[in-house]
Write a protein that holds these residues in place. Structure first.
Motif, PDB file in Angstrom:
ATOM      1  N   LYS A  90     -84.485 -18.070  11.555  1.00 12.35           N
ATOM      2  CA  LYS A  90     -84.416 -16.902  12.432  1.00 12.35           C
ATOM      3  C   LYS A  90     -82.992 -16.414  12.616  1.00 12.35           C
ATOM      4  O   LYS A  90     -82.755 -15.229  12.856  1.00 12.35           O
ATOM      5  N   THR A  91     -82.031 -17.336  12.459  1.00 10.86           N
ATOM      6  CA  THR A  91     -80.625 -16.970  12.626  1.00 10.86           C
ATOM      7  C   THR A  91     -80.125 -16.058  11.510  1.00 10.86           C
ATOM      8  O   THR A  91     -79.043 -15.486  11.614  1.00 10.86           O
ATOM      9  N   PHE A  92     -80.920 -15.939  10.447  1.00 10.57           N
ATOM     10  CA  PHE A  92     -80.524 -15.076   9.329  1.00 10.57           C
ATOM     11  C   PHE A  92     -80.319 -13.646   9.806  1.00 10.57           C
ATOM     12  O   PHE A  92     -79.484 -12.916   9.276  1.00 10.57           O
ATOM     13  N   GLY A  93     -81.056 -13.262  10.807  1.00  9.95           N
ATOM     14  CA  GLY A  93     -80.944 -11.911  11.351  1.00  9.95           C
ATOM     15  C   GLY A  93     -79.627 -11.632  12.047  1.00  9.95           C
ATOM     16  O   GLY A  93     -79.313 -10.468  12.353  1.00  9.95           O
ATOM     17  N   LYS A  94     -78.836 -12.676  12.265  1.00 10.52           N
ATOM     18  CA  LYS A  94     -77.541 -12.488  12.923  1.00 10.52           C
ATOM     19  C   LYS A  94     -76.432 -12.107  11.943  1.00 10.52           C
ATOM     20  O   LYS A  94     -75.299 -11.862  12.372  1.00 10.52           O
ATOM     21  N   LEU A  95     -76.767 -12.049  10.653  1.00 13.01           N
ATOM     22  CA  LEU A  95     -75.774 -11.648   9.654  1.00 13.01           C
ATOM     23  C   LEU A  95     -75.684 -10.121   9.646  1.00 13.01           C
ATOM     24  O   LEU A  95     -76.107  -9.447   8.710  1.00 13.01           O
ATOM     25  N   PRO A 124     -80.095 -23.457   5.807  1.00 15.54           N
ATOM     26  CA  PRO A 124     -79.820 -23.965   7.156  1.00 15.54           C
ATOM     27  C   PRO A 124     -79.625 -22.842   8.171  1.00 15.54           C
ATOM     28  O   PRO A 124     -79.122 -21.767   7.836  1.00 15.54           O
ATOM     29  N   SER A 125     -79.996 -23.096   9.384  1.00 19.16           N
ATOM     30  CA  SER A 125     -79.839 -22.096  10.445  1.00 19.16           C
ATOM     31  C   SER A 125     -78.376 -21.788  10.722  1.00 19.16           C
ATOM     32  O   SER A 125     -78.038 -20.710  11.220  1.00 19.16           O
ATOM     33  N   SER A 126     -77.500 -22.721  10.354  1.00 22.46           N
ATOM     34  CA  SER A 126     -76.065 -22.526  10.602  1.00 22.46           C
ATOM     35  C   SER A 126     -75.439 -21.473   9.695  1.00 22.46           C
ATOM     36  O   SER A 126     -74.237 -21.197   9.792  1.00 22.46           O
ATOM     37  N   ILE A 127     -76.242 -20.847   8.830  1.00 19.34           N
ATOM     38  CA  ILE A 127     -75.714 -19.766   7.999  1.00 19.34           C
ATOM     39  C   ILE A 127     -75.208 -18.617   8.863  1.00 19.34           C
ATOM     40  O   ILE A 127     -74.377 -17.816   8.435  1.00 19.34           O
ATOM     41  N   CYS A 128     -75.667 -18.565  10.098  1.00 16.97           N
ATOM     42  CA  CYS A 128     -75.228 -17.498  11.005  1.00 16.97           C
ATOM     43  C   CYS A 128     -73.745 -17.593  11.340  1.00 16.97           C
ATOM     44  O   CYS A 128     -73.169 -16.658  11.909  1.00 16.97           O
ATOM     45  N   LYS A 168     -73.637 -27.030   2.995  1.00 18.57           N
ATOM     46  CA  LYS A 168     -73.250 -26.586   4.336  1.00 18.57           C
ATOM     47  C   LYS A 168     -71.742 -26.397   4.491  1.00 18.57           C
ATOM     48  O   LYS A 168     -71.291 -25.729   5.419  1.00 18.57           O
ATOM     49  N   ALA A 169     -70.964 -26.981   3.589  1.00 23.15           N
ATOM     50  CA  ALA A 169     -69.506 -26.856   3.694  1.00 23.15           C
ATOM     51  C   ALA A 169     -69.057 -25.400   3.652  1.00 23.15           C
ATOM     52  O   ALA A 169     -68.024 -25.056   4.227  1.00 23.15           O
ATOM     53  N   VAL A 170     -69.842 -24.536   2.991  1.00 21.93           N
ATOM     54  CA  VAL A 170     -69.440 -23.130   2.903  1.00 21.93           C
ATOM     55  C   VAL A 170     -69.466 -22.463   4.267  1.00 21.93           C
ATOM     56  O   VAL A 170     -68.798 -21.440   4.487  1.00 21.93           O
ATOM     57  N   PHE A 171     -70.208 -23.040   5.215  1.00 21.27           N
ATOM     58  CA  PHE A 171     -70.295 -22.438   6.540  1.00 21.27           C
ATOM     59  C   PHE A 171     -69.003 -22.591   7.337  1.00 21.27           C
ATOM     60  O   PHE A 171     -68.830 -21.967   8.386  1.00 21.27           O
ATOM     61  N   ASP A 172     -68.099 -23.425   6.840  1.00 19.69           N
ATOM     62  CA  ASP A 172     -66.793 -23.574   7.486  1.00 19.69           C
ATOM     63  C   ASP A 172     -65.834 -22.458   7.090  1.00 19.69           C
ATOM     64  O   ASP A 172     -64.745 -22.345   7.652  1.00 19.69           O
ATOM     65  N   LEU A 173     -66.250 -21.637   6.115  1.00 22.33           N
ATOM     66  CA  LEU A 173     -65.406 -20.533   5.631  1.00 22.33           C
ATOM     67  C   LEU A 173     -65.736 -19.285   6.442  1.00 22.33           C
ATOM     68  O   LEU A 173     -66.426 -18.378   5.980  1.00 22.33           O
ATOM     69  N   ALA A 174     -65.230 -19.232   7.651  1.00 21.53           N
ATOM     70  CA  ALA A 174     -65.623 -18.193   8.611  1.00 21.53           C
ATOM     71  C   ALA A 174     -65.224 -16.787   8.180  1.00 21.53           C
ATOM     72  O   ALA A 174     -65.782 -15.799   8.679  1.00 21.53           O
TER      73      ALA A 174
END
Length: 209
Positions: free
Chosen positions: A185-190, A160-164, A136-142
């Motif tokens: 479902k948040t994958f669609g936000k990419l 994780p849903s936070s991949i968005c 999940k640390a990679v999700f901090d690389l906005a």
């Protein structure tokens, strides 16, 4: 200075530190061995450092690396450096390639690394023997545009849903990991995603398209 693919042997000479005006140093695809000399920290104007494909390079990353405050690209892939990868905050770094250098990460991509590289755009960790849940640390690389976690067969569980949070992501390679479905479902936000590789992840889709 581009000296890649020249069959150089032996250690990187300490006198490299005298080239204080150097902006790029390419030593990839040689037969170099030993540790990085601490004098590398004298190259304060260095923007690109490529040491990849030198399996004989080993030891820890010298503390003087913290002096490379202008570094934009660092390629340590296919080397035998050992971790942990302790680095100072390097806000200029945009490209980091540690692929097939598993000893640098010791199985995890730590939050401290993400905090040090907040402006990173390209992160390649292919074949780094990462294990456990999706890092999940990679999700901090906005600002991330490219993320390659392929060939880490011990990464398991769900995405994780936070991949968005990776709203600028354009390239995602998760081939040959051990993910399970369903996709969040948040994958669609990419919305900026252009290339996606899920090769050899049969548990992610459970046989249905």
């Amino acid at each position: 200075l581009d000296l890649h693919h020249n069959a150089f042997t032996g250690p990187i000479p300490a006198c490299i530190g005298k080239l204080v005006g150097l902006v790029e140093l390419h030593l990839s695809s040689n037969c170099l061995e030993g540790e990085i000399p601490s004098e590398i920290g004298c190259l304060v104007n260095l923007k690109v450092l490529a040491l990849s494909d030198n399996s004989g390079l080993s030891g820890t990353i010298p503390a003087s690396f913290s002096n490379l405050s202008c570094l934009e690209k660092l390629d340590l892939s296919q080397t035998s450096f050992s971790g942990p990868l302790l680095v100072e905050a390097t806000p200029t770094l945009q490209v980091l390639n540690l692929s097939h250098s598993p000893s640098l990460l010791n199985g995890t991509f730590q939050t401290s690394l993400a905090a040090a590289f907040l402006n990173l755009q390209n992160l390649s960790l292919q074949g780094c023997q990462l294990s456990g849940p999706f890092p999940k640390a990679v999700f901090d690389l906005a600002n991330l545009r490219k993320l390659d976690l392929s060939d880490n067969t011990k990464i398991s569980g769900k995405i994780p849903s936070s991949i968005c949070k990776l709203i600028r992501l354009q390239f995602l390679n998760l081939a040959r990991v051990s993910l399970v479905g369903p996709l969040p479902k948040t994958f669609g936000k990419l919305a900026t995603l252009r290339e996606l590789d899920f090769t050899d992840n049969p548990s992610l889709f459970k046989g249905s398209f």
